[in-house]
Design an enzyme around this catalytic site. Structure first.
Site, PDB file in Angstrom:
ATOM      1  CG  LEU A 120       0.979  -4.913  -3.235  1.00 29.10           C
ATOM      2  CD1 LEU A 120      -0.907  -4.689  -3.990  1.00 29.10           C
ATOM      3  CD2 LEU A 120       1.594  -3.702  -3.382  1.00 29.10           C
ATOM      4  CD  GLN A 136       9.063   6.220   0.652  1.00 29.46           C
ATOM      5  OE1 GLN A 136      10.876   5.461  -0.031  1.00 29.46           O
ATOM      6  NE2 GLN A 136       8.353   5.670   0.277  1.00 29.46           N
ATOM      7  CG  HIS A 138       1.656  -2.001   0.015  1.00 30.01           C
ATOM      8  ND1 HIS A 138       2.073  -3.570   0.417  1.00 30.01           N
ATOM      9  CD2 HIS A 138       2.676  -1.034   0.371  1.00 30.01           C
ATOM     10  CE1 HIS A 138       3.262  -2.894  -0.221  1.00 30.01           C
ATOM     11  NE2 HIS A 138       3.544  -1.687   0.315  1.00 30.01           N
TER      12      HIS A 138
HETATM   13  P1  AMP Z   1       6.557   0.334  -0.240  1.00 33.04           P
HETATM   14  O1  AMP Z   1       5.963  -0.922  -1.752  1.00 33.04           O
HETATM   15  O2  AMP Z   1       7.526  -0.633   0.400  1.00 33.04           O
HETATM   16  O3  AMP Z   1       7.899   1.479  -1.275  1.00 33.04           O
HETATM   17  O4  AMP Z   1       5.620   0.786   0.440  1.00 33.04           O
HETATM   18  C1  AMP Z   1       4.868   1.362  -0.506  1.00 33.04           C
HETATM   19  C2  AMP Z   1       3.606   2.597   0.063  1.00 33.04           C
HETATM   20  O5  AMP Z   1       2.799   1.584   1.175  1.00 33.04           O
HETATM   21  C3  AMP Z   1       4.851   3.115   0.634  1.00 33.04           C
HETATM   22  O6  AMP Z   1       3.769   4.544   1.122  1.00 33.04           O
HETATM   23  C4  AMP Z   1       4.901   3.050   2.150  1.00 33.04           C
HETATM   24  O7  AMP Z   1       5.047   3.844   2.928  1.00 33.04           O
HETATM   25  C5  AMP Z   1       3.635   2.532   2.623  1.00 33.04           C
HETATM   26  N1  AMP Z   1       3.823   1.395   3.347  1.00 33.04           N
HETATM   27  C6  AMP Z   1       4.426   0.226   3.166  1.00 33.04           C
HETATM   28  N2  AMP Z   1       4.634  -0.506   4.764  1.00 33.04           N
HETATM   29  C7  AMP Z   1       3.194  -0.029   5.562  1.00 33.04           C
HETATM   30  C8  AMP Z   1       2.702  -0.447   6.508  1.00 33.04           C
HETATM   31  N3  AMP Z   1       2.658  -1.191   7.240  1.00 33.04           N
HETATM   32  N4  AMP Z   1       1.414   0.202   6.697  1.00 33.04           N
HETATM   33  C9  AMP Z   1       0.566   1.817   6.265  1.00 33.04           C
HETATM   34  N5  AMP Z   1       1.650   1.967   4.688  1.00 33.04           N
HETATM   35  C10 AMP Z   1       2.576   1.275   4.395  1.00 33.04           C
END
Ligand code: AMP
Length: 285
Positions: free
Chosen positions: A33, A155, A37
């Site tokens: 994280l 996504q 996140h």
């Molecule tokens: P992940 O752990 O990469 O599967 O991401 C989990 C959630 O966090 C997903 O909805 C991502 O789009 C969101 N997320 C990942 N990176 C960012 C970011 N830099 N800013 C905002 N949300 C993010």
């Protein structure tokens, strides 16, 4: 924060919360994280939802075995960050908990055009895996609001389609939250940890290329502008999978800027052997 490992226990916990009239805000993640996140947890708290986060590195959405093996795991640090942010519950299931009968006989989703372009074209099977895990998680959590990051724009569209196919669009509201960035513009990502600090300063090329598109967008053909932005990426050492401009509503790929349409630039490119994705809305805030 309460840490829950089984779907049965999570259901019990959630039903208690729902009986109290509380609303559930669900934040699914794969861990490692970062502030991106955590911003989703904060959006849930701002809406007075009970934030429920999941951490599950979903094997079925990795089309590249090496990427799966190298995916960072920082669970102790994740727990501290979530606790500090005010997350109420963390669901931390095992692979067997989510896929008790293995990966065979998993559902196949009809994702049409949305599933066939961009990430769908470059990562075959990826969105099938995303839908498989999301359908299971949504059925367990049944949140009032689902918090997703704009960083994974396609996504977000796919999950909204899945929710529609599950006929849950009236029950689950999808909240798309802005992309959190490092001071130089690089979108925060768990995969950024794999970028070598010696070359890290060039990783902002992806943000510079997208900003170039936003700052120089004008009526007419988009190809010359896309060529300029591609040049920025290549100069910074990126290998481009795609850099394109699409309609932000239906992701139709555009070759011409047409007034009245909301445009988004999307890219995937590899830097220092790390594949990064990012996007930017071009003519709206
Ligand atoms: P992940 O752990 O990469 O599967 O991401 C989990 C959630 O966090 C997903 O909805 C991502 O789009 C969101 N997320 C990942 N990176 C960012 C970011 N830099 N800013 C905002 N949300 C993010």
């Amino acid at each position: 924060m309460i840490l829950i490992k089984t779907a049965a226990t999570l259901r019990l916990y959630l039903s208690d919360q729902k009986k109290k009239g509380l609303k559930i805000g669900f934040i699914p993640t794969m861990g490692a994280l970062h502030e991106g996140h955590i911003s989703l947890i904060k959006h849930a708290l701002d809406n007075r939802d009970i934030p429920v986060c999941s951490i599950f590195i979903n094997p079925t959405q990795f089309n590249d075995e090496k990427d799966f093996r190298q995916y960072p795991v920082t669970i102790n640090q994740d727990i501290l960050l979530l606790e500090k942010a005010g997350c109420e519950a963390l669901f931390l299931p095992s692979v067997d908990e989510i896929y008790p009968t293995g990966f065979e006989n998993e559902t196949h989703y009809e994702l049409g055009y949305l599933g066939s372009i961009l990430e769908g074209a470059y990562r075959p099977g990826h969105f099938q895996g995303v839908c498989q895990v999301m359908e299971k998680l949504l059925k367990i959590v049944m949140p009032d609001r689902l918090y997703l990051g704009q960083k994974d724009f396609q996504q977000c569209k796919i999950i909204a389609l899945l929710i529609k196919q599950m006929s849950l669009q009236e029950r689950i509201k999808v909240e798309i939250c802005p992309t959190m960035r490092e001071p130089d513009g690089l979108a925060m990502s768990s995969r950024n940890r794999r970028i070598n600090p010696e070359v890290r300063k060039n990783a902002n090329g992806i943000f510079l290329a997208l900003s170039h598109l936003k700052n120089h967008l004008k009526p007419g053909p988009l190809e010359p502008l896309l060529n300029e932005a591609s040049h920025i990426l290549v100069q910074k050492g990126f290998e481009i999978d795609y850099l394109t401009i699409a309609d932000a509503g239906n992701l139709e790929i555009l070759t011409e800027f047409q007034e009245g349409r909301s445009l988004i630039a999307l890219t995937a490119a590899t830097f220092d052997e790390v594949r990064l994705i990012d996007n930017m809305l071009l003519n709206q805030d």
